[in-house]
Design a protein around this motif. Structure first.
Motif, PDB file in Angstrom:
ATOM      1  N   GLU A   1     -13.065   3.683 -10.319  1.00 41.32           N
ATOM      2  CA  GLU A   1     -13.387   3.232 -11.679  1.00 41.32           C
ATOM      3  C   GLU A   1     -12.920   1.797 -11.869  1.00 41.32           C
ATOM      4  OE1 GLU A   1     -13.128   7.290 -14.330  1.00 41.32           O
ATOM      5  OE2 GLU A   1     -11.447   5.906 -14.376  1.00 41.32           O
ATOM      6  N   TYR A   2     -13.691   1.054 -12.650  1.00 39.16           N
ATOM      7  CA  TYR A   2     -13.314  -0.293 -13.051  1.00 39.16           C
ATOM      8  C   TYR A   2     -13.291  -0.336 -14.565  1.00 39.16           C
ATOM      9  CZ  TYR A   2     -13.978  -1.775  -8.262  1.00 39.16           C
ATOM     10  OH  TYR A   2     -13.869  -1.909  -6.904  1.00 39.16           O
ATOM     11  N   LYS A   3     -12.209  -0.884 -15.121  1.00 37.14           N
ATOM     12  CA  LYS A   3     -12.094  -1.044 -16.560  1.00 37.14           C
ATOM     13  C   LYS A   3     -11.964  -2.527 -16.842  1.00 37.14           C
ATOM     14  CE  LYS A   3      -9.899   3.369 -17.420  1.00 37.14           C
ATOM     15  NZ  LYS A   3     -10.173   4.024 -18.663  1.00 37.14           N
ATOM     16  N   GLY A   4     -12.777  -3.009 -17.787  1.00 33.23           N
ATOM     17  CA  GLY A   4     -12.721  -4.424 -18.120  1.00 33.23           C
ATOM     18  C   GLY A   4     -13.640  -4.747 -19.275  1.00 33.23           C
ATOM     19  N   ASP A   5     -13.754  -6.044 -19.569  1.00 33.42           N
ATOM     20  CA  ASP A   5     -14.611  -6.523 -20.649  1.00 33.42           C
ATOM     21  C   ASP A   5     -16.013  -6.768 -20.098  1.00 33.42           C
ATOM     22  OD1 ASP A   5     -12.323  -6.512 -22.207  1.00 33.42           O
ATOM     23  OD2 ASP A   5     -11.948  -8.653 -21.960  1.00 33.42           O
ATOM     24  N   LEU A   6     -16.993  -6.082 -20.651  1.00 31.17           N
ATOM     25  CA  LEU A   6     -18.384  -6.212 -20.197  1.00 31.17           C
ATOM     26  C   LEU A   6     -18.922  -7.583 -20.593  1.00 31.17           C
ATOM     27  CD1 LEU A   6     -20.881  -4.857 -18.927  1.00 31.17           C
ATOM     28  CD2 LEU A   6     -21.456  -4.043 -21.219  1.00 31.17           C
ATOM     29  N   GLN A   7     -19.343  -8.366 -19.605  1.00 31.53           N
ATOM     30  CA  GLN A   7     -19.881  -9.697 -19.874  1.00 31.53           C
ATOM     31  C   GLN A   7     -21.402  -9.721 -19.824  1.00 31.53           C
ATOM     32  OE1 GLN A   7     -17.926 -12.225 -21.035  1.00 31.53           O
ATOM     33  NE2 GLN A   7     -16.625 -10.417 -21.129  1.00 31.53           N
ATOM     34  N   CYS A   8     -21.976  -9.003 -18.886  1.00 28.81           N
ATOM     35  CA  CYS A   8     -23.441  -8.924 -18.836  1.00 28.81           C
ATOM     36  C   CYS A   8     -23.864  -7.768 -17.948  1.00 28.81           C
ATOM     37  CB  CYS A   8     -24.076 -10.235 -18.378  1.00 28.81           C
ATOM     38  SG  CYS A   8     -23.732 -10.689 -16.690  1.00 28.81           S
ATOM     39  N   VAL A   9     -25.074  -7.334 -18.178  1.00 31.51           N
ATOM     40  CA  VAL A   9     -25.682  -6.270 -17.386  1.00 31.51           C
ATOM     41  C   VAL A   9     -27.178  -6.559 -17.351  1.00 31.51           C
ATOM     42  CG1 VAL A   9     -25.891  -4.726 -19.362  1.00 31.51           C
ATOM     43  CG2 VAL A   9     -25.855  -3.765 -17.080  1.00 31.51           C
ATOM     44  N   ASP A  10     -27.820  -6.291 -16.219  1.00 35.40           N
ATOM     45  CA  ASP A  10     -29.253  -6.564 -16.133  1.00 35.40           C
ATOM     46  C   ASP A  10     -30.031  -5.257 -15.961  1.00 35.40           C
ATOM     47  OD1 ASP A  10     -29.051  -5.828 -13.446  1.00 35.40           O
ATOM     48  OD2 ASP A  10     -29.264  -7.870 -12.684  1.00 35.40           O
ATOM     49  N   GLY A  11     -31.319  -5.375 -15.777  1.00 35.55           N
ATOM     50  CA  GLY A  11     -32.195  -4.218 -15.671  1.00 35.55           C
ATOM     51  C   GLY A  11     -31.950  -3.360 -14.448  1.00 35.55           C
ATOM     52  N   TYR A  12     -31.246  -3.901 -13.465  1.00 37.96           N
ATOM     53  CA  TYR A  12     -30.905  -3.140 -12.263  1.00 37.96           C
ATOM     54  C   TYR A  12     -29.522  -2.510 -12.373  1.00 37.96           C
ATOM     55  CZ  TYR A  12     -34.880  -5.564 -10.277  1.00 37.96           C
ATOM     56  OH  TYR A  12     -36.141  -6.049 -10.036  1.00 37.96           O
ATOM     57  N   MET A  13     -28.902  -2.622 -13.539  1.00 37.75           N
ATOM     58  CA  MET A  13     -27.555  -2.125 -13.817  1.00 37.75           C
ATOM     59  C   MET A  13     -26.493  -2.908 -13.047  1.00 37.75           C
ATOM     60  SD  MET A  13     -27.722   0.230 -16.131  1.00 37.75           S
ATOM     61  CE  MET A  13     -26.231   1.146 -16.010  1.00 37.75           C
ATOM     62  N   ASN A  14     -26.804  -4.125 -12.591  1.00 38.16           N
ATOM     63  CA  ASN A  14     -25.775  -5.000 -12.057  1.00 38.16           C
ATOM     64  C   ASN A  14     -24.885  -5.382 -13.231  1.00 38.16           C
ATOM     65  OD1 ASN A  14     -26.849  -5.102  -9.398  1.00 38.16           O
ATOM     66  ND2 ASN A  14     -28.350  -6.597 -10.093  1.00 38.16           N
ATOM     67  N   ILE A  15     -23.577  -5.361 -13.014  1.00 37.50           N
ATOM     68  CA  ILE A  15     -22.623  -5.515 -14.105  1.00 37.50           C
ATOM     69  C   ILE A  15     -21.611  -6.598 -13.771  1.00 37.50           C
ATOM     70  CG2 ILE A  15     -20.774  -4.332 -15.378  1.00 37.50           C
ATOM     71  CD1 ILE A  15     -22.287  -1.709 -14.641  1.00 37.50           C
ATOM     72  N   ALA A  16     -21.293  -7.428 -14.763  1.00 33.27           N
ATOM     73  CA  ALA A  16     -20.220  -8.410 -14.639  1.00 33.27           C
ATOM     74  C   ALA A  16     -19.128  -8.048 -15.637  1.00 33.27           C
ATOM     75  CB  ALA A  16     -20.737  -9.815 -14.906  1.00 33.27           C
ATOM     76  N   LEU A  17     -17.895  -7.935 -15.131  1.00 34.22           N
ATOM     77  CA  LEU A  17     -16.736  -7.620 -15.959  1.00 34.22           C
ATOM     78  C   LEU A  17     -15.703  -8.736 -15.845  1.00 34.22           C
ATOM     79  CD1 LEU A  17     -16.050  -3.895 -14.924  1.00 34.22           C
ATOM     80  CD2 LEU A  17     -17.288  -4.682 -16.931  1.00 34.22           C
ATOM     81  N   GLU A  18     -14.912  -8.913 -16.897  1.00 26.63           N
ATOM     82  CA  GLU A  18     -13.764  -9.818 -16.884  1.00 26.63           C
ATOM     83  C   GLU A  18     -12.512  -9.002 -17.155  1.00 26.63           C
ATOM     84  OE1 GLU A  18     -14.444 -12.853 -19.804  1.00 26.63           O
ATOM     85  OE2 GLU A  18     -15.594 -14.074 -18.408  1.00 26.63           O
ATOM     86  N   LYS A  19     -11.346  -9.555 -16.749  1.00 28.64           N
ATOM     87  CA  LYS A  19     -10.052  -8.894 -16.965  1.00 28.64           C
ATOM     88  C   LYS A  19     -10.117  -7.444 -16.474  1.00 28.64           C
ATOM     89  CE  LYS A  19      -9.695 -11.498 -21.179  1.00 28.64           C
ATOM     90  NZ  LYS A  19      -9.800 -11.325 -22.611  1.00 28.64           N
TER      91      LYS A  19
END
Length: 87
Positions: free
Chosen positions: A40-58
């Protein structure tokens, strides 16, 4: 002509049936992302695209509920994602 805004029930139905709407509403919020491997990864959601690629901070990485690492920025490929949960 006046516009009519949806009632809360209509807004809930729209969000429940549309994952993109849900994800766009929680950008900037804390989330938990569980991978198919169980990590599991917990963080601040910065962006997500149509392929469910996710960018998190902190970001924190948890294995079996135990904190393993802390990262600044993390990019998660969508094919690994089991679910995203708003915290």
């Amino acid at each position: 002509m006046s516009s009519v805004s949806p009632t809360p029930d209509q807004a809930t139905v729209t969000t429940e049936n549309n994952p993109s709407a849900f994800l766009s509403q929680i950008i900037g919020n804390k989330v938990t992302v569980k991978l198919s491997s169980g990590v599991e990864y917990k963080g601040d959601l910065q962006c997500v695209d149509g392929y469910m690629n996710i960018a998190l901070e902190k970001t924190q990485e948890l294995v079996d509920g135990e904190l393993k690492h802390e990262y600044g920025d993390v990019f998660i490929r969508g094919y690994n994602v089991l679910y995203i949960s708003a915290d």
